[in-house]
Scaffold this active site. Structure first.
Site, PDB file in Angstrom:
ATOM      1  N   ALA A 107       9.081  21.628 -10.954  1.00  0.00           N
ATOM      2  CA  ALA A 107       7.662  21.753 -11.283  1.00  0.00           C
ATOM      3  C   ALA A 107       7.027  20.402 -11.585  1.00  0.00           C
ATOM      4  O   ALA A 107       5.853  20.190 -11.311  1.00  0.00           O
ATOM      5  CB  ALA A 107       7.479  22.706 -12.457  1.00  0.00           C
ATOM      6  N   CYS A 132      11.043  13.988 -30.974  1.00  0.00           N
ATOM      7  CA  CYS A 132      11.490  12.686 -31.421  1.00  0.00           C
ATOM      8  C   CYS A 132      10.947  11.634 -30.467  1.00  0.00           C
ATOM      9  O   CYS A 132      11.330  11.563 -29.315  1.00  0.00           O
ATOM     10  CB  CYS A 132      13.011  12.635 -31.411  1.00  0.00           C
ATOM     11  SG  CYS A 132      13.670  12.125 -32.985  1.00  0.00           S
ATOM     12  N   ASN A 176       4.121  26.575 -22.454  1.00  0.00           N
ATOM     13  CA  ASN A 176       5.564  26.541 -22.696  1.00  0.00           C
ATOM     14  C   ASN A 176       5.923  26.621 -24.177  1.00  0.00           C
ATOM     15  O   ASN A 176       6.965  27.137 -24.536  1.00  0.00           O
ATOM     16  CB  ASN A 176       6.179  25.297 -22.057  1.00  0.00           C
ATOM     17  CG  ASN A 176       5.361  24.047 -22.268  1.00  0.00           C
ATOM     18  OD1 ASN A 176       4.175  24.002 -21.928  1.00  0.00           O
ATOM     19  ND2 ASN A 176       5.965  23.035 -22.841  1.00  0.00           N
TER      20      ASN A 176
HETATM   21  C1  LIG Z   1       9.592  23.066 -17.512  1.00  0.00           C
HETATM   22  C2  LIG Z   1       8.175  22.854 -17.191  1.00  0.00           C
HETATM   23  C3  LIG Z   1       7.780  21.896 -16.258  1.00  0.00           C
HETATM   24  C4  LIG Z   1       8.763  20.968 -15.583  1.00  0.00           C
HETATM   25  O1  LIG Z   1       9.564  21.650 -14.664  1.00  0.00           O
HETATM   26  P1  LIG Z   1      10.818  20.920 -13.990  1.00  0.00           P
HETATM   27  O2  LIG Z   1      11.221  21.826 -12.880  1.00  0.00           O
HETATM   28  O3  LIG Z   1      11.842  20.826 -15.062  1.00  0.00           O
HETATM   29  O4  LIG Z   1      10.370  19.593 -13.499  1.00  0.00           O
HETATM   30  C5  LIG Z   1       6.437  21.777 -15.980  1.00  0.00           C
HETATM   31  N1  LIG Z   1       5.534  22.550 -16.583  1.00  0.00           N
HETATM   32  C6  LIG Z   1       5.871  23.479 -17.491  1.00  0.00           C
HETATM   33  C7  LIG Z   1       4.818  24.316 -18.129  1.00  0.00           C
HETATM   34  C8  LIG Z   1       7.201  23.660 -17.842  1.00  0.00           C
HETATM   35  O5  LIG Z   1       7.524  24.558 -18.744  1.00  0.00           O
END
Ligand SMILES: *Cc1c(COP(=O)(O)O)cnc(C)c1O
Length: 406
Positions: A74, A330, A154
């Site tokens: 993502a 951190c 998240n």
């Molecule tokens: C985990 C996350 C990402 C990053 O995804 P990756 O596949 O680890 O690069 C981006 N946006 C949100 C909201 C996420 O929770």
């Protein structure tokens, strides 16, 4: 008593579903071909597998398979969407609108775009974590090319009103992109129904493998294009070069198929467990607060603040056994309170005393019961040791105290 390990940090990453691992396994050795090898059966088989996974994923979000661009995750999909739109639509304008509570993959891409000469508006959210639709509409101007708003947060699990945002973007004629990483595979996420033109998500947050994700790019009405950020062989319709991660993509597809089938029943189960956990902690521990909009929230997440208890310290009382996430990050020298919780208007103290619990497909009721006991003991233990808690219990107005600076 033997120590068990309990994982309640599924918003950070999820374990691979064993059915996903089973689907992926042949593609590491027997079926190892490069999906771009057009002239022999090794390549054809991998290409077929990728096509099939693309369909499984397209089916989950109800789009045309041609609208799925595979990436490494993502983060890359967010970068590609934001920077790719910024470059592709530079003649139309240079203004992007997003939220203060977005993931760093979006915020830091926006920071980079500002350095490249773009203008970015970071909208505030309300106490519940939701964007104000009027403020969003008012922020759109002639030079605006893109609105980027995450589907579900998240840290808090708060879900935005995607339909209403999509309508505003359509009315104003700007592109709408969403980081839907926390929503895809967990709730219905149909970008076409919401007027979303670009949508980023990743396999490892939905019981697939790490290192593979996707960007949905709308192909018709309007036909959206992004400037590639990776130059090379012109894979993925020229938008993302690089040899496809075939086993990862196969696993991603399987994860999407499982999610489409099981999402509804799974959500009911998770909401039951989450509510049990949340209610028990709020009932048993005074001065415990739920962060974010409880009426518009993912079923598996609860973000709680235990007043006068430092989250990182609390975690040390049980983190040999229970994996959760605290509302502090951190940074180089100090413990910074979560910028997401600060954006919701929490003070530093409540932000520092927060814990995020994110349940998942493999969470059991027994684990939740055990976690309740451990958290209750941990918080009580911390408070027993805390002079601030003692003063609070004695009725001292803590806000009136002027603390000495050192
Ligand atoms: C985990 C996350 C990402 C990053 O995804 P990756 O596949 O680890 O690069 C981006 N946006 C949100 C909201 C996420 O929770």
């Amino acid at each position: 008593m033997n120590k068990k390990l309990i994982y309640l940090d599924n918003n950070a990453t999820t374990p691979c579903d064993p059915r996903v691992i089973e689907a992926m396994t042949p593609y590491f050795y027997e079926l190892h071909g490069n999906a771009a090898s057009r002239n022999h059966p090794f390549g054809w088989r991998s290409e077929e597998a990728v096509d099939y996974a693309r369909e499984q994923i397209a089916n989950l979000i109800q789009v045309d398979p041609k609208e799925i661009i595979f990436t490494s995750g993502a983060t890359e999909a967010d970068n590609l969407a934001l920077k790719g739109v910024y470059e592709m639509y530079s003649r139309k304008g240079n203004h992007i609108i997003t939220l203060e509570t977005e993931h760093k993959a979006v915020l830091d891409s926006c920071k980079k775009i500002e350095k490249m000469g773009g203008e970015v508006t970071y909208l505030k959210v309300d106490r519940l974590g939701r964007v104000n639709l009027q403020e969003l509409e008012d922020a759109i101007k002639d030079t605006t090319i893109l609105v980027s708003i995450m589907w579900a947060n998240n840290e808090t699990g708060v879900i935005q009103d995607m339909k209403a945002i999509g309508e505003i973007c359509a009315r104003k004629g700007v592109l709408f992109m969403s980081d839907a990483t926390q929503a895809v595979g967990k709730i219905p996420t149909f970008p076409k129904e919401m007027g979303i033109h670009l949508m980023a998500f990743t396999a490892h947050k939905m019981y697939g493998p790490k290192g593979v994700g996707a960007l949905f790019v709308n192909r018709k009405n309007p036909r959206v294009k992004v400037t590639s950020q990776m130059d090379g062989g012109g894979h993925e319709r020229g938008m993302r070069s690089g040899t496809l991660n075939v086993p990862g993509i196969v696993g991603f597809g399987k994860a999407a198929e499982i999610a489409a089938k099981e999402m509804e029943s799974e959500n009911q189960r998770l909401a039951g467990l989450r509510d049990k956990l949340e209610k028990a902690l709020v009932d048993k521990l005074e001065e415990t607060y739920v962060n974010g909009d409880v009426d518009n929230r993912m079923a598996h997440v609860t973000n709680l603040s235990f007043k006068h208890v430092e989250g990182e310290g609390l975690m040390m009382t049980f983190n040999q056994e229970i994996g959760v996430s605290s509302g502090s990050a951190c940074t180089s020298a100090s413990l910074e309170p979560s910028y997401v919780l600060i954006a919701l208007g929490l003070g530093d103290d409540l932000a520092h005393s927060s814990i995020r619990f994110s349940l998942g497909r493999f969470t059991t009721e027994e684990e939740i019961d055990y976690t309740i006991d451990q958290i209750v003991n941990g918080v009580n233990h911390m408070r027993d040791l805390s002079p601030i808690w003692e003063m609070y219990k004695e009725g001292v107005d803590l806000d009136s105290i002027v603390w000495e600076e050192h």
